[in-house]
Design a protein around this motif. Structure first.
Motif, short mmCIF file in Angstrom:
data_model
loop_
_atom_site.label_atom_id
_atom_site.label_comp_id
_atom_site.label_asym_id
_atom_site.label_seq_id
_atom_site.Cartn_x
_atom_site.Cartn_y
_atom_site.Cartn_z
N LEU A 1 0.81 -1.21 0.00
CA LEU A 1 0.00 0.00 0.00
C LEU A 1 0.85 1.26 0.00
CD1 LEU A 1 -3.06 -0.70 2.27
CD2 LEU A 1 -3.04 0.13 -0.08
N SER A 2 1.86 1.28 0.88
CA SER A 2 2.65 2.50 0.93
C SER A 2 3.43 2.69 -0.36
CB SER A 2 3.58 2.51 2.15
OG SER A 2 4.25 1.29 2.26
N LEU A 3 3.89 1.61 -0.94
CA LEU A 3 4.58 1.73 -2.23
C LEU A 3 3.61 2.18 -3.32
CD1 LEU A 3 6.99 -1.29 -2.35
CD2 LEU A 3 7.55 1.13 -2.16
N ALA A 4 2.40 1.62 -3.28
CA ALA A 4 1.41 1.98 -4.30
C ALA A 4 1.12 3.48 -4.24
CB ALA A 4 0.13 1.19 -4.10
N LEU A 5 0.98 4.01 -3.03
CA LEU A 5 0.73 5.44 -2.90
C LEU A 5 1.88 6.25 -3.48
CD1 LEU A 5 -0.81 5.66 0.66
CD2 LEU A 5 -1.83 6.47 -1.46
N GLY A 6 3.10 5.89 -3.08
CA GLY A 6 4.24 6.65 -3.58
C GLY A 6 4.40 6.53 -5.08
N ILE A 7 4.36 5.30 -5.58
CA ILE A 7 4.57 5.09 -7.02
C ILE A 7 3.41 5.69 -7.82
CG2 ILE A 7 4.79 3.36 -8.82
CD1 ILE A 7 6.20 1.59 -6.87
N GLY A 8 2.19 5.54 -7.31
CA GLY A 8 1.03 6.09 -8.01
C GLY A 8 1.13 7.60 -8.14
N ALA A 9 1.45 8.27 -7.03
CA ALA A 9 1.55 9.72 -7.08
C ALA A 9 2.65 10.14 -8.04
CB ALA A 9 1.82 10.26 -5.67
N ALA A 10 3.79 9.45 -7.96
CA ALA A 10 4.90 9.82 -8.84
C ALA A 10 4.51 9.64 -10.30
CB ALA A 10 6.13 8.96 -8.51
N THR A 11 3.87 8.53 -10.62
CA THR A 11 3.48 8.29 -12.01
C THR A 11 2.46 9.30 -12.48
OG1 THR A 11 3.82 5.95 -11.58
CG2 THR A 11 2.69 6.52 -13.60
N ALA A 12 1.50 9.65 -11.62
CA ALA A 12 0.48 10.61 -12.02
C ALA A 12 1.11 11.96 -12.35
CB ALA A 12 -0.56 10.76 -10.92
N VAL A 13 1.99 12.41 -11.48
CA VAL A 13 2.62 13.70 -11.71
C VAL A 13 3.46 13.64 -12.98
CG1 VAL A 13 4.33 15.32 -10.86
CG2 VAL A 13 2.59 14.45 -9.33
N PHE A 14 4.18 12.54 -13.18
CA PHE A 14 4.99 12.45 -14.38
C PHE A 14 4.13 12.42 -15.63
CE2 PHE A 14 8.79 11.79 -16.64
CZ PHE A 14 8.47 10.98 -17.70
N SER A 15 3.00 11.75 -15.53
CA SER A 15 2.11 11.69 -16.69
C SER A 15 1.63 13.09 -17.07
CB SER A 15 0.92 10.79 -16.37
OG SER A 15 -0.03 10.88 -17.38
N VAL A 16 1.27 13.88 -16.07
CA VAL A 16 0.85 15.25 -16.34
C VAL A 16 2.01 16.05 -16.92
CG1 VAL A 16 0.12 17.39 -15.26
CG2 VAL A 16 -0.97 15.27 -14.62
N ALA A 17 3.19 15.89 -16.30
CA ALA A 17 4.36 16.60 -16.79
C ALA A 17 4.67 16.19 -18.23
CB ALA A 17 5.57 16.29 -15.89
N ASN A 18 4.52 14.92 -18.51
CA ASN A 18 4.78 14.42 -19.85
C ASN A 18 3.85 15.05 -20.87
OD1 ASN A 18 5.85 12.69 -21.86
ND2 ASN A 18 4.07 11.38 -21.64
N ALA A 19 2.56 15.08 -20.52
CA ALA A 19 1.58 15.60 -21.47
C ALA A 19 1.78 17.09 -21.72
CB ALA A 19 0.17 15.33 -20.96
N ILE A 20 2.08 17.83 -20.67
CA ILE A 20 2.15 19.28 -20.82
C ILE A 20 3.53 19.74 -21.25
CG2 ILE A 20 1.92 21.46 -19.62
CD1 ILE A 20 -0.09 20.23 -17.82
N LEU A 21 4.57 19.19 -20.63
CA LEU A 21 5.89 19.74 -20.84
C LEU A 21 6.73 18.98 -21.86
CD1 LEU A 21 6.89 20.44 -17.14
CD2 LEU A 21 5.96 22.05 -18.76
N LEU A 22 6.52 17.68 -21.95
CA LEU A 22 7.50 16.89 -22.69
C LEU A 22 7.04 16.44 -24.06
CD1 LEU A 22 8.78 14.59 -19.83
CD2 LEU A 22 9.90 16.58 -20.77
N ARG A 23 5.75 16.22 -24.20
CA ARG A 23 5.32 15.56 -25.43
C ARG A 23 5.48 16.43 -26.66
NH1 ARG A 23 0.01 12.92 -24.32
NH2 ARG A 23 0.75 10.94 -23.57
N SER A 24 5.78 15.79 -27.77
CA SER A 24 5.87 16.53 -29.04
C SER A 24 4.57 16.39 -29.80
CB SER A 24 7.00 15.95 -29.89
OG SER A 24 8.18 15.89 -29.16
N LEU A 25 4.40 17.24 -30.77
CA LEU A 25 3.24 17.12 -31.65
C LEU A 25 3.33 15.82 -32.43
CD1 LEU A 25 3.11 20.72 -33.11
CD2 LEU A 25 1.54 19.72 -31.46
N PRO A 26 2.20 15.25 -32.78
CA PRO A 26 2.22 13.98 -33.51
C PRO A 26 2.51 14.17 -34.99
CG PRO A 26 -0.04 14.65 -33.11
CD PRO A 26 0.83 15.67 -32.43
N VAL A 27 3.67 14.76 -35.28
CA VAL A 27 4.04 14.99 -36.68
C VAL A 27 5.44 14.44 -36.89
CG1 VAL A 27 2.63 17.07 -36.79
CG2 VAL A 27 5.05 17.24 -36.22
#
Lengths: 110, 869
Positions: free
Chosen positions: B79-105
């Motif tokens: 459980l404690s790992l799930a919380l930590g890993i889940g939060a980290a992945t969620a934040v990274f996913s948001v960061a990826n979508a907004i800051l890192l991803r390129s246009l699909p071209v």
């Protein structure tokens, strides 16, 4: 626990094989002979366990094999101790001493 | 292999013969002592092949069994790992979508965004910030760059009302240059994209739509090409459908309709040859082998000439355009980084927790480990087994965490968007995010598992075999270090959370200058309806109809709702009050409103008058300014009677109103000028002025209860008008502090998680220590020690650990306070008081965690304790 037990048995045979190769390379039959001889005929290596043990030791990297000709002019694989093998032999030796020392202690007490 | 075994056999046979047996007997004897040849060969092969794999499989099974035998430990760990890993992945996913991803071209690294900059801007009116150009500027630059880069332009169009096959729907759109798709490298999925020459001088009658729109509104009809689509009342011919996944070049927006930037387009702000409005954004794709420096220099020269009449020292630069043209990357970088920091801290605490628990568990299993070591399991084997256990826990936590992340990231995105309501990014878990999650899992397994593993490898068989009792359990120095570290991190997180909550509380209390209660807001779109031809009359009728409804005190048109983030600003071209203001340029925020605005919103008029019925379309144009304007530009002198020039017309100031917040609660009220809508709609480009205004309705009852009546009344005037975005001013206000709410919520939540983990860790450590010293406590109880004498030192030890943790975390916390002080609303570096409640909470939690084990120590039964010896 059976698995652990065979681990233990393997451990002893491994150690004896390594010891027998300490001074010169030998082939399978000669190794069995040497162990028998060194133990004053007390220990007789079970033929069926010898080669699996040799292959395992080779896989672990403690002995290496090369082709050669045996005394009766047949092709045979000669096994030789590697540097890692020498280290392993020393470790197993120390380990064995500790265990037997402890067991002796227990047996000698009332 | 066979040869070898054969040789061995021959040797045995030879011996037997030498000993006197016949060849046949000798052979039989040899075979007998050898055993089954084939079996031996099989075993040899197995040894060779599966040495590594078989052991690994056994270790895996062993690990699983061990974990199943300790369900409490496993559950807490996962459980404690799930919380930590889940939060980290969620934040990274948001960061990826907004800051890192390129246009699909293809080759997004070749894309560039054009930025201009200049000094002392005297722009007549401009839209979109420093990436926008006028149409003539854009076409000129495109021409200049032709050899080195393909420059394409676009204009975002929002709130379009489209009709196809009888269905009416809202959509976002973009007005694009003819080479927009070619420059991006996108070809149509169906039909074609725009052809060269379709912009500028072209008829501009063709439109391209997104895949999503084709699927939804055209039922994915393969014969859709050639159909007519009406956009804001103008008919277009559909010539193509774009491939799936492309939604424009602005992250966070989802564009579905693409019309050409042509001279006849009704979406232009003025004639296409006019240099008045700056609204075309320019991007480009470098041609292979192009010299970027040379291109920039060449364009800069052209730009310097073109822009000379508008600004001083005009400059042009090319910025990376991998992610499209959007401000979001800049705006969200800081919040996302902060979130990452918080989440990393929580993950560390979770790892430390797991490591501590594993250590305690490992020490308790010393007996079992010792037997295994005595029976020949090498040191590496034990270490490997311990690491495999950690890996299993981390994987389980990872899988659970990813599921958690899917749910968390939507929440994060919505709160980040704040007043915009929603961030329309694609938050799917792509390869990069999943790879990140896997990396975190491995790192976690390593961090949490390395200490227990090393300890497992150091097991001395004799030590463990000595006795079945609890004597000989190690003192676990590393366990205490881990707990202290967890407490330090918890202190930092708790203090941060306290500051966020405080900032949020302050924000929530800010006075907007008007009553945000009982104010209903909604938007209308007159495109495609009869009302669109005569918007002024229509808006007037709506205002009157609304005011006539029972339960409505007053209603007014408003260009965009207050506090919604919507903003418009501009400068005076000339000002009759120059004598007082001197040479400084007058720049003011602007808002177009109905004449009942001040009464509806509740803004007192301090000088002069508000708007009235006499301020009609043909009457002299009037405007009202606010106090801030007077303070800033006129040193509190009366502005009534002064006039200024804007939008090619003369306006006279007739009144001064009280200050109210404009687009945000934060900061000071900006100088603002209010205009009556009747006198604003005088240009023939009616579609770009006030095409989608809002209406504010002051109600007696809760606002949304009046919505059905309002809807009926508005649609009764013209049923083809779209009524959308109904909300209340309270809601808009709440959304405007969305990001602050996000941080308070997330940081508070994560800090609580970290605190819980530290509590569990401390409990585990204390319980373990008590167990270790059970005999000692038993003896002391037998010798007459009171409960207090036993409990006190234990509690004292816990407090000492907590104190050490606080001391350790103090420097980091102070640094955090300083960083936040610069960024958060109403938080200064002197707000170190937040440390006090945080420390207090930690002390309380430490005592709570220790209480149970301490009680158990005091209740130690002397007899059982002694018998265990």
């Amino acid at each position: 626990m059976t698995k652990e037990k065979s681990d233990h048995v393997y451990g002893t045979l491994d150690m004896l094989i390594l010891k027998s190769l300490q001074h010169e390379p030998r082939h399978g039959l000669a190794i069995a002979d040497r162990i028998q001889q060194m133990s004053d005929e007390v220990l007789r290596v079970e033929q069926g366990s010898l080669y699996p043990a040799l292959y395992r030791l080779e896989a672990e990297g403690w002995i290496s094999a090369e082709a050669g000709i045996s005394e009766n002019n047949r092709k045979a694989r000669f096994y030789k101790l590697t540097a890692a093998g020498r280290r392993q032999l020393a470790e197993e030796r120390a380990h064995w001493d500790r265990i037997t020392g402890a067991i002796n202690l227990v047996l000698s007490r009332a | 292999m066979s040869a070898e075994l054969e040789a061995h056999l021959e040797g045995l046979v030879a011996r037997h013969i030498a000993a006197g047996m016949s060849p046949e007997e000798a052979r039989h004897a040899a075979l007998r002592s050898f055993g089954g040849v084939e079996q031996i060969k099989e075993r040899c092969r197995d040894e060779r092949r599966s040495l590594g794999l078989e052991e690994f499989g056994r270790d895996l099974a062993f690990g699983l069994r061990a974990l199943r035998r300790a369900p409490g430990f496993t559950a807490v760990a996962v459980l404690s790992l799930a919380l930590g890993i889940g939060a980290a992945t969620a934040v990274f996913s948001v960061a990826n979508a907004i800051l890192l991803r390129s246009l699909p071209v293809p080759h997004p690294e070749q894309l560039r965004v054009l930025h201009w900059s200049g000094t002392s801007l005297h722009i007549p009116s401009w839209v979109g910030g420093d990436t926008s150009f006028t149409p003539p500027h854009f076409f000129r630059l495109r021409e200049q760059a032709a050899g080195q880069a393909e420059l394409f332009g676009f204009v975002p169009l929002s709130n379009l009302v489209a009709q196809v096959q009888g269905n009416s729907f809202r959509a976002q759109g973009v007005m694009v240059s003819d080479n927009f798709f070619a420059g991006l490298g996108i070809s149509a999925y169906l039909g074609r994209t725009l052809a060269p020459g379709e912009d500028y001088a072209g008829a501009g009658g063709n439109v391209v739509v997104s895949y999503a729109l084709w699927e939804k509104q055209l039922d994915a009809n393969p014969e859709a090409v050639g159909q007519t689509i009406t956009v804001n009342g103008t008919a277009y011919t559909l010539v193509g459908v774009l491939p799936r996944g492309f939604t424009g070049v602005q992250g966070g927006e989802s564009a579905e309709i693409f019309v050409p930037l042509a001279a006849k387009s009704p979406f232009l702000y003025r004639e296409i040859t006019s240099n008045f409005h700056w609204y075309v954004r320019a991007m480009g794709r470098l041609r292979p082998g192009a010299d970027e420096a040379q291109l920039t220099a060449a364009l800069a020269v052209v730009w310097a000439r073109e822009a000379a009449e508008f600004m001083g020292s005009p400059q042009l630069r090319l910025e990376a355009g991998r992610g499209g043209e959007t401000e979001d990357r800049r705006v969200y970088r800081w919040p996302v980084l902060l979130l990452s920091g918080v989440v990393a801290a929580v993950l560390l605490v979770a790892c430390a927790n797991l490591a501590g628990l594993s250590l305690a568990r490992g020490a308790a299993r010393q007996h079992e480990l010792a037997i295994r070591a005595a029976l020949g399991s090498g040191r590496w084997r034990l270490i490997r087994q311990s690491l495999i256990e950690s890996l299993l826990l981390a994987l389980a936590g990872g899988v659970l965490g990813v599921v958690l992340a899917l749910w968390l990231q939507q929440g994060i995105a919505r709160l980040l968007a704040g007043s915009r309501g929603e961030l329309r990014y694609d938050f799917s878990l792509d390869g990069r995010v999943l790879g990140f999650a896997l990396l975190i899992v491995l790192v976690t397994a390593l961090l949490a598992g390395v200490l227990p593993a090393l300890r497992a490898g150091r097991i001395d068989p004799l030590d463990g075999l000595k006795s079945r009792g609890v004597l000989g359990l190690a003192r676990l120095r590393s366990g205490r270090i881990l707990v202290v570290a967890q407490i330090a991190v918890s202190l930092v997180l708790l203090t941060g959370a306290a500051l966020f909550v405080h900032s949020l509380a302050k924000l929530a209390q800010i006075n907007a200058g008007f009553s945000t209660d009982k104010l209903l807001l909604f938007q209308v779109n007159v495109a495609g309806a009869a009302a669109g031809a005569q918007p002024t009359q229509y808006y007037d009728r709506v205002q009157r109809a609304l005011a006539a409804l029972p339960g409505v005190r007053s209603a007014s048109l408003i260009e965009f709702p207050l506090l919604s983030g919507g903003s418009g600003s501009g400068g005076f071209d000339s000002f009759s009050g120059r004598a007082r203001t001197g040479q400084q340029s007058i720049n003011t925020r602007r808002l177009t409103v109905g004449e009942t605005f001040f009464a509806t919103v509740g803004v007192p008029i301090l000088r002069g008058r508000a708007f009235a019925a006499e301020d009609s379309e043909s009457a002299p144009k009037v405007a009202v300014v606010n106090e801030a304007f007077v303070r800033k530009y006129l040193a509190d002198e009366d502005p009534v009677g002064l006039s200024f020039r804007m939008w090619d017309a003369e306006w006279r100031i007739v009144g001064v109103c009280h200050d109210i917040k404009y687009n945000t609660l934060k900061g000071d009220v900006p100088p603002t000028t209010y205009f009556p809508f009747r006198q604003r709609l005088y240009s023939r480009f009616k579609l770009t002025h006030l095409r989608t205004p809002y209406f504010a309705v002051r109600t007696v009852l809760p606002p949304l209860t009046l919505l059905p009546a309002v809807r009926r009344a508005v649609l009764a005037i013209d049923p083809n008008v779209a009524l959308t975005e109904a909300t209340t001013q309270e809601e808009v206000r709440a959304r405007s502090i969305g990001p602050e709410r996000l941080f308070a919520l997330l940081c508070g939540g994560l800090a609580m998680v970290a605190l819980l983990l530290a509590c569990v860790g401390l409990y585990g450590l204390m319980a373990y220590n008590v167990t270790r010293r059970t005999t000692e406590f038993g003896l002391r109880v037998a010798l007459g020690a009171t409960t207090r004498a036993i409990v006190r030192p234990i509690l004292g030890e816990a407090l000492a650990l907590a104190g050490l943790g606080v001391a350790l975390g103090l420097p980091l916390t102070l640094a955090l306070i300083r960083v936040l002080g610069n960024r958060l609303y109403e938080i200064s570096t002197g707000d170190a008081w937040a440390l006090v409640p945080a420390t207090g909470l930690l002390a309380v939690v430490a005592l709570l965690a220790t209480w149970l084990p301490a009680r158990r120590a005091a209740q130690a039964d002397p007899m059982t304790a002694l018998r265990a010896e």
